[in-house]
Design a protein around this motif. Structure first.
Motif, mmCIF file in Angstrom:
data_model
loop_
_atom_site.group_PDB
_atom_site.id
_atom_site.type_symbol
_atom_site.label_atom_id
_atom_site.label_comp_id
_atom_site.label_asym_id
_atom_site.label_seq_id
_atom_site.Cartn_x
_atom_site.Cartn_y
_atom_site.Cartn_z
ATOM 1 N N GLY A 5 0.817 -1.208 0.000
ATOM 2 C CA GLY A 5 0.000 0.000 0.000
ATOM 3 C C GLY A 5 0.848 1.254 0.000
ATOM 4 N N SER A 45 -10.042 6.387 0.235
ATOM 5 C CA SER A 45 -9.444 5.255 0.947
ATOM 6 C C SER A 45 -8.202 4.699 0.235
ATOM 7 C CB SER A 45 -10.477 4.147 1.166
ATOM 8 O OG SER A 45 -10.989 3.700 -0.068
ATOM 9 N N ASP A 46 -8.200 4.663 -1.102
ATOM 10 C CA ASP A 46 -7.028 4.162 -1.826
ATOM 11 C C ASP A 46 -5.821 5.067 -1.602
ATOM 12 O OD1 ASP A 46 -8.447 2.016 -2.812
ATOM 13 O OD2 ASP A 46 -8.807 2.907 -4.786
ATOM 14 N N THR A 51 -7.735 -0.086 3.887
ATOM 15 C CA THR A 51 -8.351 -1.283 3.302
ATOM 16 C C THR A 51 -9.436 -1.852 4.199
ATOM 17 O OG1 THR A 51 -6.585 -2.623 4.271
ATOM 18 C CG2 THR A 51 -6.281 -1.909 1.983
ATOM 19 N N ASN A 52 -9.434 -1.445 5.476
ATOM 20 C CA ASN A 52 -10.408 -1.956 6.434
ATOM 21 C C ASN A 52 -10.767 -0.818 7.389
ATOM 22 O OD1 ASN A 52 -11.804 -3.170 8.515
ATOM 23 N ND2 ASN A 52 -10.337 -4.819 8.832
#
Length: 196
Positions: A5, A45-46, A51-52
């Motif tokens: 990420g 979010s990206d 991711t959670n």
């Protein structure tokens, strides 16, 4: 971008405002600001490496008056298991017009190894404190002189992935400790003793 990420710092502010893409309802300023911040986190979010969303927790919300009304600052941290991700923080400022005026973030990727490490047994808090006391004694410092002792177990990006971190102050000095939570080894020590 890393295999696990995004990594790095993000700062957006001062110039343009970010207009939320949701209808904001409610009279309470803090609840309105939370809704705006949540919508932004979901939309980006990206970019933020989220991711959670169960891992993202609000750790503080504060309001203050500006020349044109009330501003609200919200702080978030990421938690892996129940451990705070040491360096990861997201800060958002919402202005009186319900627009985001500032985004400040330190983004840290989380590897599969880190997820596994937080499940393992570690030394407990008392053992970590004892390691620090012994280190102080080996430097001829009596633990009775401690005026402040803050210690917390956190997750970090690289090995050993889980550490006890401590801020220790005595009457004439201060130390920062990082202790491998699995072996008890002092992996980092910052000595800021004050001499006259």
């Amino acid at each position: 971008e890393t295999p696990n990420g995004p990594s790095g710092k993000l700062h957006l502010g001062l110039g343009e405002e970010i207009i939320p893409k949701i209808e904001i309802i409610g009279e309470d300023r803090k609840e309105r600001a939370r809704a705006i911040a949540k919508a932004f986190l979901e939309e980006e979010s990206d970019l933020l490496g989220i991711t959670n969303f169960d891992e993202i927790r609000e750790i503080g919300i504060y309001s203050n008056k500006g020349h044109d009304g009330e501003y609200t600052m919200i702080y978030y941290r990421r938690f892996i298991g129940n451990l705070e991700m040491g360096e990861m923080v997201i800060r958002l400022k919402v202005n009186p017009r319900d627009r985001i005026k500032l985004v400040d973030a330190r983004i840290v990727p989380v590897s599969p190894e880190l997820y596994e490490a937080v499940k393992k047994k570690t030394i407990d808090k008392d053992e970590a404190i004892n390691i620090i006391h012994k280190d102080l004694q080996s430097n001829k410092i009596d633990p009775e002189r401690i005026r402040k002792f803050n210690i917390i177990k956190i997750a970090i990006e690289s090995e050993p992935y889980v550490i006890w971190t401590a801020d220790v102050a005595i009457d004439r000095g201060r130390w920062g400790y990082s202790i491998n939570a699995f072996t008890g080894e002092i992996v980092k020590k910052i000595d800021a003793i004050i001499y006259n």
